[in-house]
Design a protein around this motif. Structure first.
Motif, PDB file in Angstrom:
ATOM      1  N   THR A   1      31.644  41.845  56.000  1.00 29.80           N
ATOM      2  CA  THR A   1      31.564  40.450  56.417  1.00 29.80           C
ATOM      3  C   THR A   1      30.121  40.015  56.435  1.00 29.80           C
ATOM      4  OG1 THR A   1      31.399  41.020  58.742  1.00 29.80           O
ATOM      5  CG2 THR A   1      33.621  40.709  57.843  1.00 29.80           C
ATOM      6  N   SER A   2      29.882  38.769  56.856  1.00 24.02           N
ATOM      7  CA  SER A   2      28.535  38.236  56.861  1.00 24.02           C
ATOM      8  C   SER A   2      27.613  39.013  57.793  1.00 24.02           C
ATOM      9  CB  SER A   2      28.554  36.749  57.250  1.00 24.02           C
ATOM     10  OG  SER A   2      29.170  36.599  58.500  1.00 24.02           O
TER      11      SER A   2
ATOM     12  N   GLY B   1      27.341  42.118  57.710  1.00 21.56           N
ATOM     13  CA  GLY B   1      26.861  43.233  56.921  1.00 21.56           C
ATOM     14  C   GLY B   1      27.462  44.571  57.316  1.00 21.56           C
TER      15      GLY B   1
ATOM     16  N   GLN C   1      36.734  32.736  41.778  1.00 28.82           N
ATOM     17  CA  GLN C   1      36.216  34.111  41.794  1.00 28.82           C
ATOM     18  C   GLN C   1      36.214  34.693  40.382  1.00 28.82           C
ATOM     19  OE1 GLN C   1      35.452  36.078  44.862  1.00 28.82           O
ATOM     20  NE2 GLN C   1      34.424  37.294  43.325  1.00 28.82           N
TER      21      GLN C   1
ATOM     22  N   TYR D   1      28.540  40.227  44.246  1.00 26.24           N
ATOM     23  CA  TYR D   1      28.814  38.810  44.473  1.00 26.24           C
ATOM     24  C   TYR D   1      28.880  38.517  45.962  1.00 26.24           C
ATOM     25  CZ  TYR D   1      33.612  40.351  45.308  1.00 26.24           C
ATOM     26  OH  TYR D   1      34.730  40.994  45.799  1.00 26.24           O
ATOM     27  N   SER D   2      28.706  37.253  46.285  1.00 29.67           N
ATOM     28  CA  SER D   2      28.986  36.774  47.640  1.00 29.67           C
ATOM     29  C   SER D   2      30.004  35.654  47.508  1.00 29.67           C
ATOM     30  CB  SER D   2      27.719  36.280  48.340  1.00 29.67           C
ATOM     31  OG  SER D   2      27.198  35.152  47.685  1.00 29.67           O
ATOM     32  N   HIS D   3      30.945  35.616  48.432  1.00 32.36           N
ATOM     33  CA  HIS D   3      31.975  34.568  48.461  1.00 32.36           C
ATOM     34  C   HIS D   3      31.892  33.948  49.848  1.00 32.36           C
ATOM     35  CE1 HIS D   3      36.164  33.288  46.926  1.00 32.36           C
ATOM     36  NE2 HIS D   3      35.748  32.415  47.818  1.00 32.36           N
ATOM     37  N   THR D   4      31.476  32.694  49.884  1.00 32.46           N
ATOM     38  CA  THR D   4      31.333  31.969  51.142  1.00 32.46           C
ATOM     39  C   THR D   4      32.432  30.926  51.244  1.00 32.46           C
ATOM     40  OG1 THR D   4      28.952  32.299  51.104  1.00 32.46           O
ATOM     41  CG2 THR D   4      29.780  30.542  52.544  1.00 32.46           C
TER      42      THR D   4
ATOM     43  N   THR E   1      31.005  34.568  55.119  1.00 33.11           N
ATOM     44  CA  THR E   1      30.537  35.122  53.857  1.00 33.11           C
ATOM     45  C   THR E   1      30.924  36.589  53.738  1.00 33.11           C
ATOM     46  OG1 THR E   1      28.645  33.616  53.804  1.00 33.11           O
ATOM     47  CG2 THR E   1      28.509  35.558  52.396  1.00 33.11           C
ATOM     48  N   VAL E   2      31.408  36.934  52.555  1.00 33.01           N
ATOM     49  CA  VAL E   2      31.730  38.313  52.212  1.00 33.01           C
ATOM     50  C   VAL E   2      30.832  38.699  51.042  1.00 33.01           C
ATOM     51  CG1 VAL E   2      33.511  39.830  51.259  1.00 33.01           C
ATOM     52  CG2 VAL E   2      34.112  38.126  52.964  1.00 33.01           C
ATOM     53  N   ARG E   3      30.226  39.857  51.119  1.00 30.52           N
ATOM     54  CA  ARG E   3      29.410  40.380  50.023  1.00 30.52           C
ATOM     55  C   ARG E   3      30.035  41.688  49.543  1.00 30.52           C
ATOM     56  NH1 ARG E   3      26.169  38.085  53.680  1.00 30.52           N
ATOM     57  NH2 ARG E   3      24.728  36.504  52.929  1.00 30.52           N
ATOM     58  N   LYS E   4      30.324  41.741  48.239  1.00 21.91           N
ATOM     59  CA  LYS E   4      30.956  42.919  47.665  1.00 21.91           C
ATOM     60  C   LYS E   4      30.470  43.131  46.243  1.00 21.91           C
ATOM     61  CE  LYS E   4      35.290  43.215  50.179  1.00 21.91           C
ATOM     62  NZ  LYS E   4      36.526  43.947  50.028  1.00 21.91           N
TER      63      LYS E   4
END
Length: 154
Positions: free
Chosen positions: A22-23, A25, A83, A125-128, A137-140
């Motif tokens: 999650t945002s 980290g 995405q 990528y980040s998906h906000t 925000t998710v960073r994967k």
């Protein structure tokens, strides 16, 4: 999608459900809720229902269960399309936006440059997503699997 395929998707979601970042980290550790209501809607064998289930499962793996549980089926469809656009064609660092005018939810995906990892093409990528005025925000990282589809690896 047949019953066996649906069971494979559910098993994969359960196995990867704790991989969400999650945002903050850190590991999310929330319970799996990907597509829970999508699975309960429609009739068995209904192609629209099966597409909704498949999209919910795929997006849930890409954004994680915490964020996915806040989205409805239309949000998921729009977010998943954005995405895939970001991973397939997005310029590194350029946001790809999505918006659901009905729910008011919206977001963007920013993909990094492609790179090779153990013979696979990958992108971070980040998906906000904005839900009720709050940014999540998710960073994967996603890599192309054997059949050419993108799958989250972390």
């Amino acid at each position: 999608m047949g019953r066996t395929n649906a069971l494979v998707v559910v098993a994969a979601m359960l196995a990867l459900g704790g991989c969400d970042m999650t945002s903050s980290g850190g590991p999310d550790g929330s319970s799996l809720s990907t597509g829970a209501f999508a699975v309960q809607t429609g009739r068995a064998g209904d192609p629209a229902r099966e597409r909704a289930v498949a999209t919910a499962a795929a997006l849930g793996l890409l954004i994680g269960p915490k964020l996915d549980s806040e989205l409805d089926d239309n949000d998921r469809r729009l977010a998943y399309q954005a995405q895939m656009d970001a991973l397939e064609r997005g310029a590194p660092g350029a946001p790809i936006a999505w918006r659901n005018p009905v729910s008011g939810r919206h977001g963007n995906i920013v993909a990094g440059p492609e790179y090779e990892l153990k013979g696979a093409t990958c992108r971070g990528y980040s998906h906000t997503v904005t839900i009720g005025g709050q940014l999540e925000t998710v960073r994967k990282t996603a890599c192309r699997n054997g059949d050419g589809k993108w799958a989250a690896i972390g």
